[in-house]
Design a protein around this motif. Structure first.
Motif, PDB file in Angstrom:
ATOM      1  N   ALA A 170       7.750  22.710   6.482  1.00  0.00           N
ATOM      2  CA  ALA A 170       7.585  21.907   7.694  1.00  0.00           C
ATOM      3  C   ALA A 170       6.137  21.449   7.847  1.00  0.00           C
ATOM      4  CB  ALA A 170       8.029  22.698   8.916  1.00  0.00           C
ATOM      5  N   GLU A 171       5.206  22.366   7.592  1.00  0.00           N
ATOM      6  CA  GLU A 171       3.794  22.000   7.675  1.00  0.00           C
ATOM      7  C   GLU A 171       3.433  20.961   6.629  1.00  0.00           C
ATOM      8  OE1 GLU A 171       1.459  25.556   7.449  1.00  0.00           O
ATOM      9  OE2 GLU A 171       2.338  26.395   9.274  1.00  0.00           O
ATOM     10  N   SER A 172       3.971  21.137   5.437  1.00  0.00           N
ATOM     11  CA  SER A 172       3.714  20.179   4.363  1.00  0.00           C
ATOM     12  C   SER A 172       4.290  18.804   4.714  1.00  0.00           C
ATOM     13  CB  SER A 172       4.325  20.682   3.061  1.00  0.00           C
ATOM     14  OG  SER A 172       4.152  19.735   2.035  1.00  0.00           O
ATOM     15  N   ALA A 173       5.495  18.798   5.273  1.00  0.00           N
ATOM     16  CA  ALA A 173       6.122  17.530   5.664  1.00  0.00           C
ATOM     17  C   ALA A 173       5.303  16.845   6.754  1.00  0.00           C
ATOM     18  CB  ALA A 173       7.548  17.769   6.144  1.00  0.00           C
ATOM     19  N   ALA A 174       4.802  17.629   7.702  1.00  0.00           N
ATOM     20  CA  ALA A 174       3.982  17.054   8.766  1.00  0.00           C
ATOM     21  C   ALA A 174       2.683  16.489   8.192  1.00  0.00           C
ATOM     22  CB  ALA A 174       3.687  18.105   9.824  1.00  0.00           C
ATOM     23  N   SER A 175       2.093  17.205   7.262  1.00  0.00           N
ATOM     24  CA  SER A 175       0.871  16.731   6.616  1.00  0.00           C
ATOM     25  C   SER A 175       1.130  15.455   5.826  1.00  0.00           C
ATOM     26  CB  SER A 175       0.319  17.819   5.698  1.00  0.00           C
ATOM     27  OG  SER A 175      -0.807  17.347   5.006  1.00  0.00           O
ATOM     28  N   ASP A 176       2.243  15.440   5.075  1.00  0.00           N
ATOM     29  CA  ASP A 176       2.611  14.240   4.309  1.00  0.00           C
ATOM     30  C   ASP A 176       2.847  13.052   5.235  1.00  0.00           C
ATOM     31  OD1 ASP A 176       2.456  15.759   2.016  1.00  0.00           O
ATOM     32  OD2 ASP A 176       4.624  15.913   1.722  1.00  0.00           O
ATOM     33  N   ALA A 177       3.504  13.309   6.350  1.00  0.00           N
ATOM     34  CA  ALA A 177       3.784  12.230   7.308  1.00  0.00           C
ATOM     35  C   ALA A 177       2.488  11.689   7.900  1.00  0.00           C
ATOM     36  CB  ALA A 177       4.701  12.732   8.414  1.00  0.00           C
ATOM     37  N   ALA A 178       1.558  12.586   8.207  1.00  0.00           N
ATOM     38  CA  ALA A 178       0.275  12.147   8.756  1.00  0.00           C
ATOM     39  C   ALA A 178      -0.490  11.305   7.735  1.00  0.00           C
ATOM     40  CB  ALA A 178      -0.556  13.353   9.174  1.00  0.00           C
ATOM     41  N   THR A 179      -0.469  11.736   6.490  1.00  0.00           N
ATOM     42  CA  THR A 179      -1.137  10.987   5.431  1.00  0.00           C
ATOM     43  C   THR A 179      -0.491   9.623   5.241  1.00  0.00           C
ATOM     44  OG1 THR A 179      -1.751  13.030   4.302  1.00  0.00           O
ATOM     45  CG2 THR A 179      -1.773  11.017   2.981  1.00  0.00           C
ATOM     46  N   THR A 180       0.833   9.583   5.257  1.00  0.00           N
ATOM     47  CA  THR A 180       1.552   8.316   5.110  1.00  0.00           C
ATOM     48  C   THR A 180       1.227   7.373   6.255  1.00  0.00           C
ATOM     49  OG1 THR A 180       3.340   9.413   3.924  1.00  0.00           O
ATOM     50  CG2 THR A 180       3.852   7.280   4.911  1.00  0.00           C
ATOM     51  N   THR A 181       1.182   7.910   7.468  1.00  0.00           N
ATOM     52  CA  THR A 181       0.852   7.089   8.636  1.00  0.00           C
ATOM     53  C   THR A 181      -0.563   6.540   8.534  1.00  0.00           C
ATOM     54  OG1 THR A 181       2.348   8.407   9.995  1.00  0.00           O
ATOM     55  CG2 THR A 181       0.715   7.101  11.157  1.00  0.00           C
ATOM     56  N   GLU A 182      -1.482   7.386   8.106  1.00  0.00           N
ATOM     57  CA  GLU A 182      -2.871   6.956   7.952  1.00  0.00           C
ATOM     58  C   GLU A 182      -2.989   5.873   6.886  1.00  0.00           C
ATOM     59  OE1 GLU A 182      -6.833   9.247   6.561  1.00  0.00           O
ATOM     60  OE2 GLU A 182      -5.741  10.202   8.199  1.00  0.00           O
ATOM     61  N   ASN A 183      -2.293   6.055   5.771  1.00  0.00           N
ATOM     62  CA  ASN A 183      -2.313   5.055   4.701  1.00  0.00           C
ATOM     63  C   ASN A 183      -1.708   3.731   5.171  1.00  0.00           C
ATOM     64  OD1 ASN A 183      -3.518   6.888   2.989  1.00  0.00           O
ATOM     65  ND2 ASN A 183      -1.630   7.432   1.934  1.00  0.00           N
ATOM     66  N   ALA A 184      -0.649   3.815   5.961  1.00  0.00           N
ATOM     67  CA  ALA A 184      -0.022   2.596   6.484  1.00  0.00           C
ATOM     68  C   ALA A 184      -0.975   1.866   7.429  1.00  0.00           C
ATOM     69  CB  ALA A 184       1.282   2.936   7.194  1.00  0.00           C
ATOM     70  N   ALA A 185      -1.692   2.626   8.245  1.00  0.00           N
ATOM     71  CA  ALA A 185      -2.661   2.005   9.159  1.00  0.00           C
ATOM     72  C   ALA A 185      -3.771   1.318   8.366  1.00  0.00           C
ATOM     73  CB  ALA A 185      -3.239   3.054  10.097  1.00  0.00           C
ATOM     74  N   ASP A 186      -4.249   1.968   7.316  1.00  0.00           N
ATOM     75  CA  ASP A 186      -5.280   1.363   6.470  1.00  0.00           C
ATOM     76  C   ASP A 186      -4.762   0.093   5.797  1.00  0.00           C
ATOM     77  OD1 ASP A 186      -7.005   3.410   7.128  1.00  0.00           O
ATOM     78  OD2 ASP A 186      -6.710   4.519   5.251  1.00  0.00           O
ATOM     79  N   ALA A 187      -3.533   0.142   5.300  1.00  0.00           N
ATOM     80  CA  ALA A 187      -2.946  -1.030   4.639  1.00  0.00           C
ATOM     81  C   ALA A 187      -2.797  -2.183   5.621  1.00  0.00           C
ATOM     82  CB  ALA A 187      -1.597  -0.674   4.025  1.00  0.00           C
ATOM     83  N   THR A 188      -2.407  -1.861   6.854  1.00  0.00           N
ATOM     84  CA  THR A 188      -2.261  -2.904   7.877  1.00  0.00           C
ATOM     85  C   THR A 188      -3.610  -3.537   8.193  1.00  0.00           C
ATOM     86  OG1 THR A 188      -0.359  -1.762   8.820  1.00  0.00           O
ATOM     87  CG2 THR A 188      -1.461  -3.359  10.227  1.00  0.00           C
ATOM     88  N   ALA A 189      -4.631  -2.703   8.331  1.00  0.00           N
ATOM     89  CA  ALA A 189      -5.975  -3.222   8.617  1.00  0.00           C
ATOM     90  C   ALA A 189      -6.465  -4.097   7.465  1.00  0.00           C
ATOM     91  CB  ALA A 189      -6.937  -2.068   8.864  1.00  0.00           C
ATOM     92  N   ASN A 190      -6.225  -3.657   6.233  1.00  0.00           N
ATOM     93  CA  ASN A 190      -6.640  -4.456   5.076  1.00  0.00           C
ATOM     94  C   ASN A 190      -5.904  -5.787   5.031  1.00  0.00           C
ATOM     95  OD1 ASN A 190      -8.391  -2.447   4.274  1.00  0.00           O
ATOM     96  ND2 ASN A 190      -6.962  -1.551   2.807  1.00  0.00           N
ATOM     97  N   ALA A 191      -4.604  -5.757   5.313  1.00  0.00           N
ATOM     98  CA  ALA A 191      -3.811  -6.994   5.296  1.00  0.00           C
ATOM     99  C   ALA A 191      -4.302  -7.949   6.380  1.00  0.00           C
ATOM    100  CB  ALA A 191      -2.335  -6.681   5.486  1.00  0.00           C
ATOM    101  N   ALA A 192      -4.626  -7.401   7.550  1.00  0.00           N
ATOM    102  CA  ALA A 192      -5.128  -8.251   8.638  1.00  0.00           C
ATOM    103  C   ALA A 192      -6.455  -8.900   8.236  1.00  0.00           C
ATOM    104  CB  ALA A 192      -5.296  -7.428   9.912  1.00  0.00           C
ATOM    105  N   GLY A 193      -7.307  -8.147   7.556  1.00  0.00           N
ATOM    106  CA  GLY A 193      -8.578  -8.703   7.093  1.00  0.00           C
ATOM    107  C   GLY A 193      -8.374  -9.800   6.069  1.00  0.00           C
TER     108      GLY A 193
END
Length: 87
Positions: free
Chosen positions: A33-56
Motif C-alpha cells: 500500500a505504501e509503495s502504491a501510494a508512493s508510485d501514485a505520487a510519483t506518477t502525479t508529479e511526473n504528469a504535472a511536470d509533463a503538463t507544464a512542459n507541454a504548456a511551455g
C-alpha cells in the motif's frame, strides 16, 4: 496502471490483510500500500511536470514570428465565421 487501480488494489490488500491474514502478510500488504501510494505520487508529479512542459511548448509555438500579420479579436461570434481570402 492508473492511480485509482493501484490505490484500490492496495486498499483491498490492506483490508484483506487486516481481516484474515497473518501478521507477516499484513506487513507485506502495508508495504504494498505504501509503495502504491508512493508510485501514485510519483506518477502525479511526473504528469504535472509533463503538463507544464507541454504548456511551455505551446506558448513557444504560439509566439509571434517575423512576418505574422494575423489580428485576433476576442469577441463572441453569433454567426458563421468566414476565412479571409488568401492572397
Amino acid at each position: 496502471m492508473s492511480f485509482k487501480a493501484l490505490f484500490v488494489a492496495a486498499a483491498a490488500c490492506a483490508m484483506f490483510a487486516t481481516t484474515s491474514c497473518s501478521e507477516k502478510t499484513q506487513e507485506n500488504a502495508e508495504a504494498t500500500a505504501e509503495s502504491a501510494a508512493s508510485d501514485a505520487a510519483t506518477t502525479t508529479e511526473n504528469a504535472a511536470d509533463a503538463t507544464a512542459n507541454a504548456a511551455g511548448e505551446v506558448k513557444a509555438d504560439m509566439a509571434p514570428e517575423a512576418g505574422d500579420t494575423a489580428v485576433v479579436v476576442n469577441k463572441e461570434a453569433d454567426k458563421l465565421v468566414e476565412e479571409a481570402p488568401k492572397q
